[in-house]
Design an enzyme around this catalytic site. Structure first.
Site, mmCIF file in Angstrom:
data_model
loop_
_atom_site.group_PDB
_atom_site.id
_atom_site.type_symbol
_atom_site.label_atom_id
_atom_site.label_comp_id
_atom_site.label_asym_id
_atom_site.label_seq_id
_atom_site.Cartn_x
_atom_site.Cartn_y
_atom_site.Cartn_z
ATOM 1 N N LYS A 1 41.550 31.750 33.614
ATOM 2 C CA LYS A 1 40.347 31.488 32.806
ATOM 3 C C LYS A 1 40.679 30.863 31.456
ATOM 4 O O LYS A 1 39.917 31.001 30.492
ATOM 5 C CB LYS A 1 39.528 32.774 32.603
ATOM 6 C CG LYS A 1 39.170 33.512 33.880
ATOM 7 C CD LYS A 1 38.535 32.626 34.914
ATOM 8 C CE LYS A 1 37.200 32.053 34.485
ATOM 9 N NZ LYS A 1 36.591 31.184 35.531
ATOM 10 N N GLY B 1 41.702 27.431 31.362
ATOM 11 C CA GLY B 1 41.446 26.002 31.489
ATOM 12 C C GLY B 1 42.494 25.309 32.345
ATOM 13 O O GLY B 1 42.666 24.091 32.270
ATOM 14 N N ARG C 1 42.601 24.773 35.622
ATOM 15 C CA ARG C 1 42.055 23.836 36.614
ATOM 16 C C ARG C 1 41.726 22.493 35.966
ATOM 17 O O ARG C 1 41.965 21.433 36.557
ATOM 18 C CB ARG C 1 40.815 24.431 37.282
ATOM 19 C CG ARG C 1 40.049 23.493 38.207
ATOM 20 C CD ARG C 1 40.909 22.886 39.306
ATOM 21 N NE ARG C 1 41.462 23.878 40.215
ATOM 22 C CZ ARG C 1 42.194 23.583 41.275
ATOM 23 N NH1 ARG C 1 42.486 22.316 41.552
ATOM 24 N NH2 ARG C 1 42.674 24.541 42.050
ATOM 25 N N ARG D 1 43.824 30.560 25.525
ATOM 26 C CA ARG D 1 42.459 30.554 25.002
ATOM 27 C C ARG D 1 42.245 31.837 24.213
ATOM 28 O O ARG D 1 42.961 32.825 24.427
ATOM 29 C CB ARG D 1 41.514 30.492 26.205
ATOM 30 C CG ARG D 1 40.035 30.422 25.925
ATOM 31 C CD ARG D 1 39.308 30.452 27.266
ATOM 32 N NE ARG D 1 37.873 30.273 27.149
ATOM 33 C CZ ARG D 1 37.024 30.372 28.159
ATOM 34 N NH1 ARG D 1 37.492 30.654 29.383
ATOM 35 N NH2 ARG D 1 35.742 30.189 27.984
ATOM 36 N N HIS E 1 28.386 32.964 30.191
ATOM 37 C CA HIS E 1 29.057 34.259 30.075
ATOM 38 C C HIS E 1 28.061 35.403 29.938
ATOM 39 O O HIS E 1 26.932 35.219 29.450
ATOM 40 C CB HIS E 1 29.984 34.269 28.851
ATOM 41 C CG HIS E 1 31.216 33.447 29.034
ATOM 42 N ND1 HIS E 1 32.149 33.259 28.034
ATOM 43 C CD2 HIS E 1 31.676 32.761 30.105
ATOM 44 C CE1 HIS E 1 33.132 32.497 28.490
ATOM 45 N NE2 HIS E 1 32.854 32.177 29.727
#
Length: 376
Positions: free
Chosen positions: A133, A135, A137, A214, A343
């Site tokens: 989660k 980034g 991809r 992140r 979210h």
């Protein structure tokens, strides 16, 4: 008397014509035999050098021959490609100007075509090892448009779940690449898998590692949102994040929390790899300045900066950048529906408590990597 003389002359002419015809026939026959023999010998020599036509023919004895044949055919393919109108020489693409996104899309497609036919399956030169989660991809999809990169689309989970299958199995998953291309794969769970650094180091000490990080609080909320979409009956975020919220006791056994303690995982990696072999991508800047972040990724991988701001546009619906559509496609390339989802709303006090919890971990992480991600 005259009649007898003429008769003798005619017989002489007939014999001469006959002998001339026989001589001419023999000469032609000799030349034919010599020519056929030369042709047969040439074909036999060619057959001895011919590559095996069946690409599935096995056996280690064939490997050297196959490599030589692939090399010869590949050089021929390069010559043909170089002759195409508007094409750049595949042997020296690093010198070609990055004139437009469509130009490099064409180059990418030619490289893929040549690699699929003449390339070899190799163990990866570089890995995107984390974080979930963060980034990863997006980085994978963005870097895949570079003509000198070939990447596996799925996550193989070799160094965490499938290590017992062996390196030959792992190599077999990889796309075919040319010697000048980088082989890349992405599995975000590697970063938090204790055995992964040692295993990857055993494969190659020179592997380049990309880590997309992140804000750990935002990352944890995103992680929870994804899990909730699959398991709607799980406890609330607050219940999972804290052992005792009133006392501020964070439950570090919860994976969504533990992943964000980046420095703890990094220390494990630094036992096996130099910091210079690792590149840290800011998940936040990947959204606000994708070209800048991808430029630094290209520098780290030793690639020409081909992926630029010309390749991106900001999708306001999803809230992150997408790749502009190439001429060969009717649609732009955006990440899937699971990316960019809204979210879960979390109480601001909970967010502040978690920010306070992560602060010392963040500071030490900044100091270690020499980069301030400004999460505090």
């Amino acid at each position: 008397m005259a009649h007898r003389f003429l008769s003798s002359t005619n017989r002489f002419s007939a014999r001469f014509a006959f002998l001339f015809t026989v001589s001419l026939s023999c000469t032609y026959l000799c030349y034919s035999i010599i020519f056929c023999r030369s042709t047969i010998m040439t074909n036999q020599g060619y057959e001895g050098k011919r590559c095996p036509p069946n690409k599935n023919a096995g056996g280690k004895k064939l490997l050297g021959k196959l490599d030589n044949c692939a090399s010869l055919e590949f050089r021929s393919a390069l010559d043909v490609s170089a002759a195409l109108p508007g094409s750049s020489d595949l042997r020296d693409q690093s010198k070609a100007p990055a004139s437009s996104g469509n130009h490099w899309t064409d180059v990418k497609m030619r490289n893929v075509s040549v690699a699929q036919k003449y390339g070899n399956k190799k163990l990866p030169n570089a890995l995107i090892i984390g974080v979930k989660k963060g980034g990863t991809r997006a980085v994978l999809e963005f870097i895949r448009i570079h003509p000198d990169v070939r990447a596996l689309g799925t996550e193989p989970h070799f160094f965490d779940r499938n290590y017992d299958r062996g390196l030959d199995w792992y190599r077999g998953l990889m796309p075919r690449t040319l010697d000048s291309q980088i082989t890349l794969e992405k599995t975000p769970s590697y970063f938090v898998t204790r055995e992964a650094p040692r295993r990857i180091s055993t494969m190659s000490h020179e592997t380049k590692l990309i880590v997309v990080v992140r804000n750990p609080v935002t990352r944890a909320i995103s992680d929870y949102t994804q899990t909730l979409s699959k398991k709607p009956d799980i406890p609330t975020f607050e219940e999972l994040a804290f052992k005792n919220r009133s006392l501020g006791l964070v439950d570090t056994s919860w994976n969504a929390i533990r992943i964000g303690m980046y420095i703890l995982h990094l220390e494990n990696w630094l036992q096996y790899f130099r910091l210079s072999q690792m590149h840290f991508v800011s998940g936040e800047r990947l959204i606000t300045d994708p070209a800048g972040e991808m430029g630094r990724v290209q520098d780290f991988l030793g690639l020409k900066r081909i992926i630029t701001d010309k390749h991106f546009y900001f999708n306001r619906t999803k809230g992150f950048p997408c790749l502009k559509k190439p001429e060969s496609s009717s649609q732009p390339r955006c990440l899937g529906k699971s990316k960019g989802r809204t979210h879960v709303q979390i109480n601001q006090e909970v967010i502040e408590q978690l920010q306070e919890f992560y602060r010392p971990f963040n500071i030490k992480f900044y100091e270690t990597v020499g980069q301030d991600f400004k999460w505090d």
